[in-house]
Motif scaffolding. Structure first.
Motif, PDB file in Angstrom:
ATOM      1  N   ASP A   1     -55.430  38.476 -24.433  1.00 38.61           N
ATOM      2  CA  ASP A   1     -54.083  38.426 -24.657  1.00 38.61           C
ATOM      3  C   ASP A   1     -53.941  36.951 -24.822  1.00 38.61           C
ATOM      4  O   ASP A   1     -52.903  36.316 -25.600  1.00 38.61           O
ATOM      5  CB  ASP A   1     -53.122  38.921 -23.861  1.00 38.61           C
ATOM      6  CG  ASP A   1     -53.443  40.594 -23.630  1.00 38.61           C
ATOM      7  OD1 ASP A   1     -53.589  41.114 -24.599  1.00 38.61           O
ATOM      8  OD2 ASP A   1     -52.887  41.255 -22.608  1.00 38.61           O
ATOM      9  N   ILE A   2     -54.500  36.109 -23.800  1.00 38.65           N
ATOM     10  CA  ILE A   2     -54.510  34.844 -23.710  1.00 38.65           C
ATOM     11  C   ILE A   2     -54.696  34.188 -25.145  1.00 38.65           C
ATOM     12  O   ILE A   2     -54.197  33.347 -25.657  1.00 38.65           O
ATOM     13  CB  ILE A   2     -55.140  33.865 -22.641  1.00 38.65           C
ATOM     14  CG1 ILE A   2     -54.344  34.770 -21.235  1.00 38.65           C
ATOM     15  CG2 ILE A   2     -54.893  32.689 -22.636  1.00 38.65           C
ATOM     16  CD1 ILE A   2     -55.074  34.183 -20.247  1.00 38.65           C
ATOM     17  N   VAL A   3     -56.068  34.482 -25.564  1.00 38.92           N
ATOM     18  CA  VAL A   3     -56.645  33.999 -26.760  1.00 38.92           C
ATOM     19  C   VAL A   3     -55.671  34.396 -27.828  1.00 38.92           C
ATOM     20  O   VAL A   3     -55.717  33.634 -28.765  1.00 38.92           O
ATOM     21  CB  VAL A   3     -58.103  34.549 -26.622  1.00 38.92           C
ATOM     22  CG1 VAL A   3     -58.692  34.422 -28.135  1.00 38.92           C
ATOM     23  CG2 VAL A   3     -59.125  34.331 -25.835  1.00 38.92           C
TER      24      VAL A   3
ATOM     25  N   ALA B   1     -61.512  30.366 -23.566  1.00 44.21           N
ATOM     26  CA  ALA B   1     -61.596  31.586 -23.223  1.00 44.21           C
ATOM     27  C   ALA B   1     -62.798  31.897 -22.352  1.00 44.21           C
ATOM     28  O   ALA B   1     -62.679  32.588 -21.258  1.00 44.21           O
ATOM     29  CB  ALA B   1     -61.554  32.426 -24.289  1.00 44.21           C
ATOM     30  N   ARG B   2     -63.812  31.476 -22.719  1.00 47.80           N
ATOM     31  CA  ARG B   2     -65.060  31.583 -21.865  1.00 47.80           C
ATOM     32  C   ARG B   2     -64.821  31.003 -20.421  1.00 47.80           C
ATOM     33  O   ARG B   2     -65.224  31.647 -19.433  1.00 47.80           O
ATOM     34  CB  ARG B   2     -66.200  31.066 -22.458  1.00 47.80           C
ATOM     35  CG  ARG B   2     -66.881  31.452 -23.663  1.00 47.80           C
ATOM     36  CD  ARG B   2     -67.932  31.014 -23.802  1.00 47.80           C
ATOM     37  NE  ARG B   2     -68.117  29.792 -24.259  1.00 47.80           N
ATOM     38  CZ  ARG B   2     -68.149  29.419 -25.722  1.00 47.80           C
ATOM     39  NH1 ARG B   2     -68.006  30.242 -26.439  1.00 47.80           N
ATOM     40  NH2 ARG B   2     -68.022  28.002 -25.967  1.00 47.80           N
ATOM     41  N   ALA B   3     -64.156  29.815 -20.429  1.00 51.68           N
ATOM     42  CA  ALA B   3     -64.062  29.167 -18.965  1.00 51.68           C
ATOM     43  C   ALA B   3     -63.127  30.003 -18.201  1.00 51.68           C
ATOM     44  O   ALA B   3     -63.348  30.368 -16.921  1.00 51.68           O
ATOM     45  CB  ALA B   3     -63.353  27.909 -19.364  1.00 51.68           C
ATOM     46  N   LEU B   4     -61.962  30.711 -18.790  1.00 55.87           N
ATOM     47  CA  LEU B   4     -61.018  31.398 -18.008  1.00 55.87           C
ATOM     48  C   LEU B   4     -61.687  32.833 -17.745  1.00 55.87           C
ATOM     49  O   LEU B   4     -61.424  33.244 -16.411  1.00 55.87           O
ATOM     50  CB  LEU B   4     -59.802  31.827 -18.830  1.00 55.87           C
ATOM     51  CG  LEU B   4     -59.001  30.703 -19.247  1.00 55.87           C
ATOM     52  CD1 LEU B   4     -57.686  30.984 -20.197  1.00 55.87           C
ATOM     53  CD2 LEU B   4     -58.391  29.857 -17.929  1.00 55.87           C
TER      54      LEU B   4
ATOM     55  N   ARG C   1     -49.778  23.422 -23.844  1.00 58.61           N
ATOM     56  CA  ARG C   1     -48.243  24.007 -24.156  1.00 58.61           C
ATOM     57  C   ARG C   1     -48.809  25.728 -24.454  1.00 58.61           C
ATOM     58  O   ARG C   1     -48.034  26.528 -23.749  1.00 58.61           O
ATOM     59  CB  ARG C   1     -47.680  23.730 -25.255  1.00 58.61           C
ATOM     60  CG  ARG C   1     -46.997  22.328 -24.682  1.00 58.61           C
ATOM     61  CD  ARG C   1     -45.903  21.792 -25.692  1.00 58.61           C
ATOM     62  NE  ARG C   1     -46.178  20.414 -25.701  1.00 58.61           N
ATOM     63  CZ  ARG C   1     -46.167  19.827 -26.860  1.00 58.61           C
ATOM     64  NH1 ARG C   1     -46.537  20.310 -27.907  1.00 58.61           N
ATOM     65  NH2 ARG C   1     -46.097  18.402 -26.890  1.00 58.61           N
ATOM     66  N   ALA C   2     -49.440  25.998 -25.293  1.00 63.78           N
ATOM     67  CA  ALA C   2     -49.624  27.431 -25.642  1.00 63.78           C
ATOM     68  C   ALA C   2     -50.310  28.138 -24.592  1.00 63.78           C
ATOM     69  O   ALA C   2     -50.119  29.369 -24.216  1.00 63.78           O
ATOM     70  CB  ALA C   2     -50.696  27.475 -26.867  1.00 63.78           C
ATOM     71  N   LEU C   3     -51.194  27.485 -23.718  1.00 63.34           N
ATOM     72  CA  LEU C   3     -51.708  28.124 -22.501  1.00 63.34           C
ATOM     73  C   LEU C   3     -50.631  28.361 -21.505  1.00 63.34           C
ATOM     74  O   LEU C   3     -50.517  29.619 -20.950  1.00 63.34           O
ATOM     75  CB  LEU C   3     -52.878  27.185 -21.651  1.00 63.34           C
ATOM     76  CG  LEU C   3     -54.251  27.268 -22.091  1.00 63.34           C
ATOM     77  CD1 LEU C   3     -54.961  26.376 -21.159  1.00 63.34           C
ATOM     78  CD2 LEU C   3     -54.635  28.653 -21.535  1.00 63.34           C
ATOM     79  N   ALA C   4     -49.643  27.503 -21.241  1.00 63.67           N
ATOM     80  CA  ALA C   4     -48.484  27.593 -20.560  1.00 63.67           C
ATOM     81  C   ALA C   4     -47.842  28.998 -21.025  1.00 63.67           C
ATOM     82  O   ALA C   4     -47.300  29.794 -20.072  1.00 63.67           O
ATOM     83  CB  ALA C   4     -47.557  26.707 -20.551  1.00 63.67           C
ATOM     84  N   LYS C   5     -47.547  29.090 -22.348  1.00 61.71           N
ATOM     85  CA  LYS C   5     -46.863  30.261 -22.798  1.00 61.71           C
ATOM     86  C   LYS C   5     -47.677  31.435 -22.739  1.00 61.71           C
ATOM     87  O   LYS C   5     -46.988  32.331 -22.274  1.00 61.71           O
ATOM     88  CB  LYS C   5     -46.694  29.878 -24.318  1.00 61.71           C
ATOM     89  CG  LYS C   5     -45.814  30.908 -24.935  1.00 61.71           C
ATOM     90  CD  LYS C   5     -45.692  30.289 -26.507  1.00 61.71           C
ATOM     91  CE  LYS C   5     -44.671  31.150 -27.211  1.00 61.71           C
ATOM     92  NZ  LYS C   5     -44.504  30.835 -28.620  1.00 61.71           N
ATOM     93  N   ALA C   6     -49.017  31.434 -22.828  1.00 60.19           N
ATOM     94  CA  ALA C   6     -49.833  32.714 -22.644  1.00 60.19           C
ATOM     95  C   ALA C   6     -49.694  33.026 -20.913  1.00 60.19           C
ATOM     96  O   ALA C   6     -49.639  34.220 -21.110  1.00 60.19           O
ATOM     97  CB  ALA C   6     -51.210  32.332 -23.130  1.00 60.19           C
ATOM     98  N   LEU C   7     -49.779  32.066 -20.283  1.00 62.50           N
ATOM     99  CA  LEU C   7     -50.198  32.371 -18.882  1.00 62.50           C
ATOM    100  C   LEU C   7     -48.793  32.525 -18.164  1.00 62.50           C
ATOM    101  O   LEU C   7     -48.632  33.561 -17.073  1.00 62.50           O
ATOM    102  CB  LEU C   7     -50.894  31.443 -17.917  1.00 62.50           C
ATOM    103  CG  LEU C   7     -52.328  31.138 -18.347  1.00 62.50           C
ATOM    104  CD1 LEU C   7     -52.785  30.070 -17.806  1.00 62.50           C
ATOM    105  CD2 LEU C   7     -53.164  32.182 -17.872  1.00 62.50           C
TER     106      LEU C   7
END
Ligand SMILES: Nc1ncnc2c1ncn2[C@@H]1O[C@H](COP(=O)(O)OP(=O)(O)OP(=O)(O)O)[C@@H](O)[C@H]1O
Ligand SMILES: [Mg+2]
Length: 452
Positions: A98-100, A118-121, A153-159
């Motif tokens: 979903d994050i990706v 994605a791999r790191a997460l 910013r996109a990571l913040a939106k996803a998480l």
């Protein structure tokens, strides 16, 4: 010459009698092991290796791949090469998918960077992380204006469902030693001792996957680097002020730390110049090779800038690439969608002709400045002009605007000469359009409403 009569085949020698073997019970007889011919092994190994190279060819590193873009025969993988990464069946989903998806939607043309994130997460979510340290410490390097901060910013939106949910440390504001004290709070008696520390418990703890961004890390004073080293190494820092009830220890164990940097920018510029990569129509092969050079340049620059103990604690080193022209069209669409939302709230729609899009992308092309000129071009040639047209009452709710290229000779002062600019055509308001539909013989006319 008469055709030769086919000669009769030589008589077969009588088949040799098989040597008498002791009768074996069918149930106990073992099947002979069928080994592939040497050539066959070679081709299969080559095939498997090629497939892996395609999957894992990343920014210079051999990293495990989660999704196979090309189908791989699993038996080949296990049989021939034990180092081959996991092959995920099609349709299987991981907790980070979903994050990706959000990252792909928001960040254009940085697929490799997104895969690495994605791999790191995934690794950390599955518990493969060092206890007592932040969830992950990622370093985003690469040319300016290609989406490093946008990715956070996109990571913040996803998480966190909010692109602003970032504890952002703008490192250029921390180039003086005294300013660094603001992070952990000034000691009692010093200027600013009445201000709360930026890394106060409330700001850092209590939220899983809290994003802490150190933007443009190379601009920070070494004192900040020391604080960061402590965060990366021990996962905690001690504030300057402690009380009887508060030990002043702040834990970063639930945080994802992201450092962004332009290190190697000069070398990257030179590579971009030398290869004429960026937004001109470069052949993909050149851009692939150049991407690799950019990666190496960033890594080398990082070695010069940060000591080994700092580099050693970074869990993911991700280099963002210069964007191709095709990505600019997608980013343009994304920017136009944002503008369209604003226009929709005023009640009218805007569309752009292909020619207008080309013109904007040409304006937005700058290999040294990344995408920012495009952002500015949309602001200047679309947003500002439409806002002006609206302010002067030239467009109203229900209108459909079409942005197209127009000659602006005569519209500007005489000495300005010939120019082509984006102009706007106003299609009639909806009720006029309705009327036009009814009176089919005379379709409603669109009108130019260029005003510069
Ligand atoms: N790959 C991208 N996908 C979508 N939008 C992008 C991308 N790159 C840049 N942009 C747009 O350009 C703007 C600037 O990008 P961003 O702030 O991410 O640059 P940066 O890589 O962090 O550069 P710098 O190193 O100068 O800080 C963003 O606000 C965004 O609108
Ligand atoms: Mg940035």
């Amino acid at each position: 010459m008469p055709a030769k009569k086919p000669t009769a085949p030589a008589a077969k020698p009588p088949a040799a009698k098989p040597p008498a073997t002791p009768p074996v019970k069918p149930s106990t007889r073992r099947k002979p092991v069928e080994l592939p011919a040497a050539d066959e092994v070679k081709t299969r190994r080559g095939k498997a290796k090629r497939a892996v190279a395609e999957m894992g060819a990343d920014s210079g590193e051999r990293l495990p791949v989660l999704k196979a873009p090309a189908p791989i025969e699993p038996h080949l993988v296990t049989e021939l090469d034990a180092t081959i990464p996991v092959v995920i069946p099609l349709g299987a989903r991981s907790p980070v998918d979903d994050i990706v998806e959000v990252l792909h939607k928001e960040v254009i043309g940085q697929e490799r960077a997104i895969q690495a994130i994605a791999r790191a997460l995934l690794r950390s979510q599955e518990g493969f992380r060092t206890p007592g340290r932040p969830i992950s410490t990622m370093f985003f390097a690469g040319p300016t204006g290609v989406g490093k901060t946008e990715t956070v910013r996109a990571l913040a939106k996803a998480l966190h469902k909010d692109w602003r949910a970032i504890l952002k440390i703008d490192c250029s504001e921390y180039s003086e030693p005294h300013s660094v004290a603001r992070l952990i709070g000034a000691p009692p008696g010093y200027i600013g001792s009445d201000l709360p520390a930026i890394f106060a418990k409330d700001n850092v703890e209590g939220v899983k996957n809290r994003l802490v961004l150190f933007d443009e890390i190379e601009k920070a004073h070494p004192r900040l680097h020391n604080i960061l080293l402590q965060i990366m190494d021990e996962g905690r820092i001690t504030l300057s002020r402690r009380t009887k009830d508060d030990d002043g220890i702040v834990s970063f164990e639930d945080c994802i730390i992201v450092l962004t940097s332009n290190i190697g920018a000069f070398e990257i510029d030179q590579i971009l110049h030398a290869n004429r990569i960026g937004f001109r129509n470069e052949p993909p092969a050149v851009s692939e090779q150049t991407g690799q050079q950019i990666y190496e340049a960033a890594k080398e620059a990082m070695k010069l800038m940060f000591p080994p103990e700092f580099r050693n604690r970074i869990t993911e080193f991700i280099v963002f690439r210069a964007l191709k022209r095709e990505s600019l069209y997608k980013i343009l669409q994304k920017l136009l969608n944002i503008s369209a939302e604003r226009f929709a709230s005023l009640g009218f729609q805007l569309t752009l002709t292909d020619e207008a899009r080309d013109w904007l992308v040409d304006r937005g092309m700058d290999q040294e400045l990344g995408v920012r000129p495009l952002v500015r071009a949309v602001e200047k040639h679309i947003d500002t002009k439409v806002a002006e047209l609206h302010a002067y009452g030239l467009i109203k709710a229900g209108d459909v605007l079409v942005a197209d290229m127009v000659d602006v000779d005569g519209l500007v002062e005489e000495h300005a000469g010939h120019r082509r600019e984006i102009g706007f055509l106003r299609a009639p308001r909806s009720e006029e359009a309705e009327k036009g539909k009814r009176a089919k013989s005379k379709p409603p006319k669109t009108e130019f409403i260029v005003r510069y």
